[in-house]
Design an enzyme around this catalytic site. Sequence first.
Site, short mmCIF file in Angstrom:
data_model
loop_
_atom_site.label_atom_id
_atom_site.label_comp_id
_atom_site.label_asym_id
_atom_site.label_seq_id
_atom_site.Cartn_x
_atom_site.Cartn_y
_atom_site.Cartn_z
N GLY A 9 4.72 -6.95 1.98
CA GLY A 9 3.77 -5.83 2.12
C GLY A 9 2.78 -5.80 0.98
CE1 TYR A 148 9.68 5.60 4.42
CE2 TYR A 148 9.74 7.74 3.34
CZ TYR A 148 9.42 6.40 3.32
OH TYR A 148 8.83 5.85 2.20
N1 LIG Z 1 2.70 5.92 -0.78
C1 LIG Z 1 3.72 6.72 -1.03
O1 LIG Z 1 3.52 7.93 -1.31
C2 LIG Z 1 5.13 6.17 -1.03
C3 LIG Z 1 6.15 6.98 -1.56
C4 LIG Z 1 7.45 6.51 -1.59
C5 LIG Z 1 7.73 5.23 -1.11
N2 LIG Z 1 6.74 4.46 -0.59
C6 LIG Z 1 7.11 3.10 -0.12
O2 LIG Z 1 6.30 2.15 -0.78
C7 LIG Z 1 6.23 0.97 0.01
C8 LIG Z 1 4.78 0.51 0.07
O3 LIG Z 1 4.04 1.45 0.83
P1 LIG Z 1 2.58 1.93 0.43
O4 LIG Z 1 2.67 3.33 0.03
O5 LIG Z 1 1.93 0.97 -0.48
O6 LIG Z 1 1.87 1.95 1.88
P2 LIG Z 1 1.01 0.85 2.61
O7 LIG Z 1 -0.31 0.74 1.95
O8 LIG Z 1 1.07 1.24 4.05
O9 LIG Z 1 1.80 -0.52 2.39
C9 LIG Z 1 2.86 -0.96 3.19
C10 LIG Z 1 2.68 -2.46 3.37
O10 LIG Z 1 3.83 -3.00 4.02
C11 LIG Z 1 3.40 -3.90 5.03
N3 LIG Z 1 4.45 -3.89 6.05
C12 LIG Z 1 4.93 -2.83 6.73
N4 LIG Z 1 5.89 -3.22 7.58
C13 LIG Z 1 6.01 -4.56 7.42
C14 LIG Z 1 6.82 -5.56 8.03
N5 LIG Z 1 7.69 -5.26 8.99
N6 LIG Z 1 6.69 -6.83 7.61
C15 LIG Z 1 5.80 -7.16 6.66
N7 LIG Z 1 5.01 -6.28 6.05
C16 LIG Z 1 5.11 -4.99 6.44
C17 LIG Z 1 2.05 -3.38 5.51
O11 LIG Z 1 1.20 -4.40 5.97
P3 LIG Z 1 1.13 -4.83 7.51
O12 LIG Z 1 0.95 -3.55 8.30
O13 LIG Z 1 -0.04 -5.73 7.57
O14 LIG Z 1 2.41 -5.52 7.80
C18 LIG Z 1 1.47 -2.80 4.22
O15 LIG Z 1 0.70 -3.75 3.53
C19 LIG Z 1 6.85 1.32 1.36
O16 LIG Z 1 8.16 0.80 1.42
C20 LIG Z 1 6.87 2.83 1.35
O17 LIG Z 1 7.89 3.35 2.17
C21 LIG Z 1 5.45 4.89 -0.55
#
Ligand SMILES: NC(=O)c1ccc[n+]([C@@H]2O[C@H](COP(=O)([O-])OP(=O)(O)OC[C@H]3O[C@@H](n4cnc5c(N)ncnc54)[C@H](OP(=O)(O)O)[C@@H]3O)[C@@H](O)[C@H]2O)c1
Length: 245
Positions: A9, A148
């Site tokens: 990701g 989630y």
């Molecule tokens: N932002 C927040 O407030 C927050 C808070 C707590 C935890 N998190 C966690 O942080 C992590 C990163 O999220 P983010 O906040 O940076 O959001 P994001 O910008 O949506 O990033 C998530 C990334 O994961 C990739 N992805 C999702 N499912 C996938 C799969 N099955 N295989 C390969 N790639 C996959 C997506 O790309 P594609 O769609 O192109 O695959 C995207 O680049 C996640 O695990 C999320 O749950 C985020």
Amino acid sequence: MPRTAIVTGGGTGIGRAVARRLAADGLDVVITGRRKQVLEQTAEELGVRAVAFDASDVAAIEAALPALPGQVDVLVNNAGGNIARHRPAPAEGDLAGLRDLWAAQLESNLISAVLTTSALTPRLAVGGRVISIGSIAGARGSGGGGAYGAAKAALHTWTGDLAFELGGRGVTVNAIAPGYIEDTEFFGAGGPGTERRTWLIDQTANGRPGRPEDVADTVAFLASPEAGNITAQVIHVNGGAFRGR
Ligand SMILES: NC(=O)c1ccc[n+]([C@@H]2O[C@H](COP(=O)([O-])OP(=O)(O)OC[C@H]3O[C@@H](n4cnc5c(N)ncnc54)[C@H](OP(=O)(O)O)[C@@H]3O)[C@@H](O)[C@H]2O)c1
């Protein structure tokens, strides 16, 4: 030989910041994700390598293996997100819809990390690092029916078990539990909305939103030699919001 890192990701948000930081620290970084175009654009901007695959799809992981580094020093299981934000909630009594939602949350946030790590375990270097991005929701729960948060709680628990499985090889295994992080695609276009954003920031002790770099800095520390005796931990990077108010 530079150390190698794989960031799942890594095309957007937190993963992108992690890839940028590890590359700046001198690691040879590969980013992964499903959207090839997004991934390749980020890879070009950061000067890292892109390998597109769905981390929850066994056949896709196996097909990607030849393109991934033969030795992995740092694996960052970052792929995931809250599926409930991107689809309508199942109607009351729609058990099939409910089942689909729970399965999708588990596949996206837990099974993706388990499969990717298992596929790469034979390649983990002595002294290697497995770092998974969990969530404050894994401790405090989440809206949208709770799937989630439950998936992230399971990711945290698995992290502890894996630390004991891989500890004998000198590999540390930790999770990071971010709170609200801005500048990601997590909340979809436009972010969480003003009211929700204010509420999220109000939960913190320091009164500010998290940034992708907050998580990236923590990954960089856990990946460093100085963090060699830290394993089986969930590190909360959420401005204290974990404690609640
Ligand atoms: N932002 C927040 O407030 C927050 C808070 C707590 C935890 N998190 C966690 O942080 C992590 C990163 O999220 P983010 O906040 O940076 O959001 P994001 O910008 O949506 O990033 C998530 C990334 O994961 C990739 N992805 C999702 N499912 C996938 C799969 N099955 N295989 C390969 N790639 C996959 C997506 O790309 P594609 O769609 O192109 O695959 C995207 O680049 C996640 O695990 C999320 O749950 C985020």
